[in-house]
Write a protein that holds these residues in place. Structure first.
Motif, PDB file in Angstrom:
ATOM      1  N   ALA A   1      -1.005  10.126  14.759  1.00 43.24           N
ATOM      2  CA  ALA A   1      -0.902   8.800  14.155  1.00 43.24           C
ATOM      3  C   ALA A   1      -1.916   7.851  14.795  1.00 43.24           C
ATOM      4  CB  ALA A   1       0.511   8.249  14.332  1.00 43.24           C
ATOM      5  N   ILE A   2      -2.626   7.122  13.943  1.00 43.42           N
ATOM      6  CA  ILE A   2      -3.584   6.110  14.382  1.00 43.42           C
ATOM      7  C   ILE A   2      -3.223   4.810  13.672  1.00 43.42           C
ATOM      8  CG2 ILE A   2      -6.004   5.366  14.397  1.00 43.42           C
ATOM      9  CD1 ILE A   2      -6.798   8.332  14.406  1.00 43.42           C
TER      10      ILE A   2
ATOM     11  N   THR B   1      -4.325  11.289   5.893  1.00 48.45           N
ATOM     12  CA  THR B   1      -3.640  10.518   4.869  1.00 48.45           C
ATOM     13  C   THR B   1      -3.209   9.155   5.416  1.00 48.45           C
ATOM     14  OG1 THR B   1      -1.534  11.527   5.454  1.00 48.45           O
ATOM     15  CG2 THR B   1      -2.800  12.581   3.676  1.00 48.45           C
ATOM     16  N   VAL B   2      -2.901   8.263   4.485  1.00 46.66           N
ATOM     17  CA  VAL B   2      -2.463   6.908   4.806  1.00 46.66           C
ATOM     18  C   VAL B   2      -0.982   6.802   4.480  1.00 46.66           C
ATOM     19  CG1 VAL B   2      -2.768   4.457   4.281  1.00 46.66           C
ATOM     20  CG2 VAL B   2      -4.753   6.004   4.258  1.00 46.66           C
ATOM     21  N   ALA B   3      -0.192   6.348   5.462  1.00 46.54           N
ATOM     22  CA  ALA B   3       1.234   6.102   5.233  1.00 46.54           C
ATOM     23  C   ALA B   3       1.387   4.754   4.535  1.00 46.54           C
ATOM     24  CB  ALA B   3       1.981   6.098   6.572  1.00 46.54           C
ATOM     25  N   PRO B   4       2.522   4.519   3.885  1.00 40.46           N
ATOM     26  CA  PRO B   4       2.737   3.210   3.249  1.00 40.46           C
ATOM     27  C   PRO B   4       2.614   2.067   4.248  1.00 40.46           C
ATOM     28  CG  PRO B   4       4.332   4.796   2.445  1.00 40.46           C
ATOM     29  CD  PRO B   4       3.600   5.463   3.586  1.00 40.46           C
TER      30      PRO B   4
ATOM     31  N   VAL C   1       0.887  -1.164   0.000  1.00 38.49           N
ATOM     32  CA  VAL C   1       0.000   0.000   0.000  1.00 38.49           C
ATOM     33  C   VAL C   1       0.922   1.211   0.000  1.00 38.49           C
ATOM     34  CG1 VAL C   1      -1.762   1.276   1.273  1.00 38.49           C
ATOM     35  CG2 VAL C   1      -1.808  -1.242   1.240  1.00 38.49           C
ATOM     36  N   THR C   2       0.850   2.029  -1.033  1.00 33.26           N
ATOM     37  CA  THR C   2       1.780   3.154  -1.177  1.00 33.26           C
ATOM     38  C   THR C   2       1.262   4.448  -0.562  1.00 33.26           C
ATOM     39  OG1 THR C   2       0.896   3.644  -3.376  1.00 33.26           O
ATOM     40  CG2 THR C   2       2.824   2.181  -3.252  1.00 33.26           C
ATOM     41  N   GLY C   3      -0.006   4.476  -0.177  1.00 28.04           N
ATOM     42  CA  GLY C   3      -0.575   5.678   0.429  1.00 28.04           C
ATOM     43  C   GLY C   3      -2.079   5.666   0.281  1.00 28.04           C
ATOM     44  N   GLY C   4      -2.657   6.835   0.431  1.00 26.60           N
ATOM     45  CA  GLY C   4      -4.095   6.983   0.307  1.00 26.60           C
ATOM     46  C   GLY C   4      -4.592   8.084   1.219  1.00 26.60           C
ATOM     47  N   HIS C   5      -5.894   8.108   1.424  1.00 22.41           N
ATOM     48  CA  HIS C   5      -6.492   9.118   2.301  1.00 22.41           C
ATOM     49  C   HIS C   5      -7.770   8.558   2.922  1.00 22.41           C
ATOM     50  CE1 HIS C   5      -8.387   9.774  -1.638  1.00 22.41           C
ATOM     51  NE2 HIS C   5      -9.450  10.136  -0.950  1.00 22.41           N
ATOM     52  N   PHE C   6      -8.225   9.232   3.963  1.00 22.74           N
ATOM     53  CA  PHE C   6      -9.462   8.843   4.637  1.00 22.74           C
ATOM     54  C   PHE C   6     -10.227  10.096   5.014  1.00 22.74           C
ATOM     55  CE2 PHE C   6      -6.180   9.185   7.812  1.00 22.74           C
ATOM     56  CZ  PHE C   6      -6.779   9.769   8.913  1.00 22.74           C
ATOM     57  N   ASP C   7     -11.546   9.941   5.070  1.00 18.62           N
ATOM     58  CA  ASP C   7     -12.401  11.085   5.351  1.00 18.62           C
ATOM     59  C   ASP C   7     -13.676  10.592   6.023  1.00 18.62           C
ATOM     60  OD1 ASP C   7     -13.173  13.851   5.177  1.00 18.62           O
ATOM     61  OD2 ASP C   7     -14.550  13.271   3.574  1.00 18.62           O
ATOM     62  N   GLY C   8     -14.003  11.204   7.149  1.00 14.89           N
ATOM     63  CA  GLY C   8     -15.224  10.865   7.867  1.00 14.89           C
ATOM     64  C   GLY C   8     -15.649  12.036   8.720  1.00 14.89           C
ATOM     65  N   PRO C   9     -16.770  11.893   9.420  1.00 17.21           N
ATOM     66  CA  PRO C   9     -17.283  12.994  10.236  1.00 17.21           C
ATOM     67  C   PRO C   9     -16.307  13.468  11.323  1.00 17.21           C
ATOM     68  CG  PRO C   9     -18.934  11.267  10.013  1.00 17.21           C
ATOM     69  CD  PRO C   9     -17.667  10.740   9.424  1.00 17.21           C
ATOM     70  N   ARG C  10     -15.502  12.548  11.891  1.00 14.10           N
ATOM     71  CA  ARG C  10     -14.588  12.925  12.977  1.00 14.10           C
ATOM     72  C   ARG C  10     -13.126  12.600  12.677  1.00 14.10           C
ATOM     73  NH1 ARG C  10     -17.104  10.514  18.414  1.00 14.10           N
ATOM     74  NH2 ARG C  10     -15.436  11.758  19.322  1.00 14.10           N
ATOM     75  N   LEU C  11     -12.853  12.005  11.527  1.00 14.67           N
ATOM     76  CA  LEU C  11     -11.499  11.581  11.168  1.00 14.67           C
ATOM     77  C   LEU C  11     -11.206  11.945   9.720  1.00 14.67           C
ATOM     78  CD1 LEU C  11     -11.505   7.957  12.630  1.00 14.67           C
ATOM     79  CD2 LEU C  11     -10.129   9.865  13.473  1.00 14.67           C
ATOM     80  N   ARG C  12     -10.070  12.618   9.497  1.00 12.08           N
ATOM     81  CA  ARG C  12      -9.623  12.947   8.141  1.00 12.08           C
ATOM     82  C   ARG C  12      -8.115  12.936   8.110  1.00 12.08           C
ATOM     83  NH1 ARG C  12     -13.496  16.231   9.158  1.00 12.08           N
ATOM     84  NH2 ARG C  12     -15.289  16.277   7.821  1.00 12.08           N
TER      85      ARG C  12
ATOM     86  N   LEU D   1      -9.847 -14.205  -1.647  1.00 12.26           N
ATOM     87  CA  LEU D   1      -8.733 -13.608  -0.914  1.00 12.26           C
ATOM     88  C   LEU D   1      -9.097 -13.452   0.555  1.00 12.26           C
ATOM     89  CD1 LEU D   1      -7.797 -10.664  -3.311  1.00 12.26           C
ATOM     90  CD2 LEU D   1      -6.980 -13.023  -3.366  1.00 12.26           C
ATOM     91  N   LEU D   2      -8.158 -13.816   1.421  1.00  8.27           N
ATOM     92  CA  LEU D   2      -8.257 -13.502   2.843  1.00  8.27           C
ATOM     93  C   LEU D   2      -7.231 -12.415   3.091  1.00  8.27           C
ATOM     94  CD1 LEU D   2      -8.492 -17.071   4.410  1.00  8.27           C
ATOM     95  CD2 LEU D   2     -10.348 -15.520   3.762  1.00  8.27           C
ATOM     96  N   ILE D   3      -7.707 -11.232   3.492  1.00  5.93           N
ATOM     97  CA  ILE D   3      -6.819 -10.079   3.596  1.00  5.93           C
ATOM     98  C   ILE D   3      -6.458  -9.787   5.050  1.00  5.93           C
ATOM     99  CG2 ILE D   3      -7.576  -9.054   1.434  1.00  5.93           C
ATOM    100  CD1 ILE D   3      -9.432  -7.261   2.947  1.00  5.93           C
ATOM    101  N   ASP D   4      -5.265  -9.236   5.215  1.00  4.03           N
ATOM    102  CA  ASP D   4      -4.719  -8.878   6.529  1.00  4.03           C
ATOM    103  C   ASP D   4      -3.883  -7.622   6.303  1.00  4.03           C
ATOM    104  OD1 ASP D   4      -3.489  -8.664   8.991  1.00  4.03           O
ATOM    105  OD2 ASP D   4      -2.437 -10.574   8.857  1.00  4.03           O
ATOM    106  N   VAL D   5      -4.437  -6.471   6.655  1.00  2.00           N
ATOM    107  CA  VAL D   5      -3.828  -5.181   6.326  1.00  2.00           C
ATOM    108  C   VAL D   5      -3.476  -4.433   7.607  1.00  2.00           C
ATOM    109  CG1 VAL D   5      -4.201  -2.978   5.131  1.00  2.00           C
ATOM    110  CG2 VAL D   5      -5.172  -5.088   4.196  1.00  2.00           C
ATOM    111  N   ARG D   6      -2.305  -3.801   7.596  1.00  2.00           N
ATOM    112  CA  ARG D   6      -1.868  -2.954   8.710  1.00  2.00           C
ATOM    113  C   ARG D   6      -1.351  -1.632   8.150  1.00  2.00           C
ATOM    114  NH1 ARG D   6       1.412  -7.991  10.281  1.00  2.00           N
ATOM    115  NH2 ARG D   6      -0.362  -9.347   9.967  1.00  2.00           N
ATOM    116  N   LEU D   7      -1.904  -0.533   8.680  1.00  2.00           N
ATOM    117  CA  LEU D   7      -1.583   0.792   8.151  1.00  2.00           C
ATOM    118  C   LEU D   7      -1.468   1.813   9.277  1.00  2.00           C
ATOM    119  CD1 LEU D   7      -4.302   0.834   5.350  1.00  2.00           C
ATOM    120  CD2 LEU D   7      -1.862   0.408   5.018  1.00  2.00           C
ATOM    121  N   THR D   8      -0.792   2.893   8.973  1.00  2.00           N
ATOM    122  CA  THR D   8      -0.772   4.059   9.856  1.00  2.00           C
ATOM    123  C   THR D   8      -1.560   5.166   9.184  1.00  2.00           C
ATOM    124  OG1 THR D   8       1.417   3.459  10.687  1.00  2.00           O
ATOM    125  CG2 THR D   8       0.674   5.722  11.072  1.00  2.00           C
ATOM    126  N   LEU D   9      -2.554   5.658   9.889  1.00  2.00           N
ATOM    127  CA  LEU D   9      -3.312   6.819   9.438  1.00  2.00           C
ATOM    128  C   LEU D   9      -2.735   8.038  10.127  1.00  2.00           C
ATOM    129  CD1 LEU D   9      -6.973   5.448   9.860  1.00  2.00           C
ATOM    130  CD2 LEU D   9      -5.425   5.186   7.901  1.00  2.00           C
TER     131      LEU D   9
END
Length: 155
Positions: free
Chosen positions: A81-82, A50-53, A37-48, A66-74
């Motif tokens: 950092a979340i 970017t996504v770190a790699p 995952v090279t990046g991305g973004h998120f947007d919600g009522p209380r959280l906005r 597919l069985l997925i297992d994802v770990r990211l830093t928002l």
């Protein structure tokens, strides 16, 4: 039947470098692949923000699911950092997963992409995300998945 109380937490849009996946190969758990995952973004009522790699460690089942297992830093727009981790599955109808494996962008009616997520944060401003039950549904795009994540119950 009662409705499950839920509210939209955020929309998560991920950029995935599909050309740079690492093929681990057939393991006792299944065909293991790691997608960056090279990046991305998120947007919600209380959280906005970017996504770190990060990475998606997924297994391909014999039927192509597919069985997925994802770990990211928002990183929120105010610099907090979340940690976000989620597991889930992508399952298709008929030959949909074989077509997906060949690089075809599927029609949303041909598959289900469902996740269960966990968020963690040490900053008091976002401590409300700790332990929050979160589920999501996603759709595939040419750049990566887009998820709608929902908090279950009141928060």
């Amino acid at each position: 039947m009662e409705n499950l109380p839920h509210s939209h937490l955020l929309t998560l849009t991920l950029d995935v470098d599909f050309a740079s996946t690492t093929q681990i190969g057939k393991t006792p758990a299944g065909q293991r692949v790691i997608a960056p995952v090279t990046g991305g973004h998120f947007d919600g009522p209380r959280l906005r923000g970017t996504v770190a790699p990060g990475s998606d460690w997924f297994l391909v089942e014999p039927d192509g699911s597919l069985l997925i297992d994802v770990r990211l830093t928002l990183t929120t727009e105010d610099g907090v950092a979340i940690y976000l981790s989620y597991t889930g599955s992508m399952r298709g109808k008929g030959d949909a997963m074989a077509r997906f494996a060949n690089g075809e962008l599927l029609d949303e009616a041909d598959y289900n992409l469902i996740t269960q997520a966990k968020l963690e944060c040490g900053d008091k401003r976002y401590s409300w995300v700790n332990g929050l039950p979160v589920v999501g549904v996603g759709k595939q795009t040419v750049n990566g998945p887009v998820y709608s994540l929902f908090a279950i119950g009141a928060y």
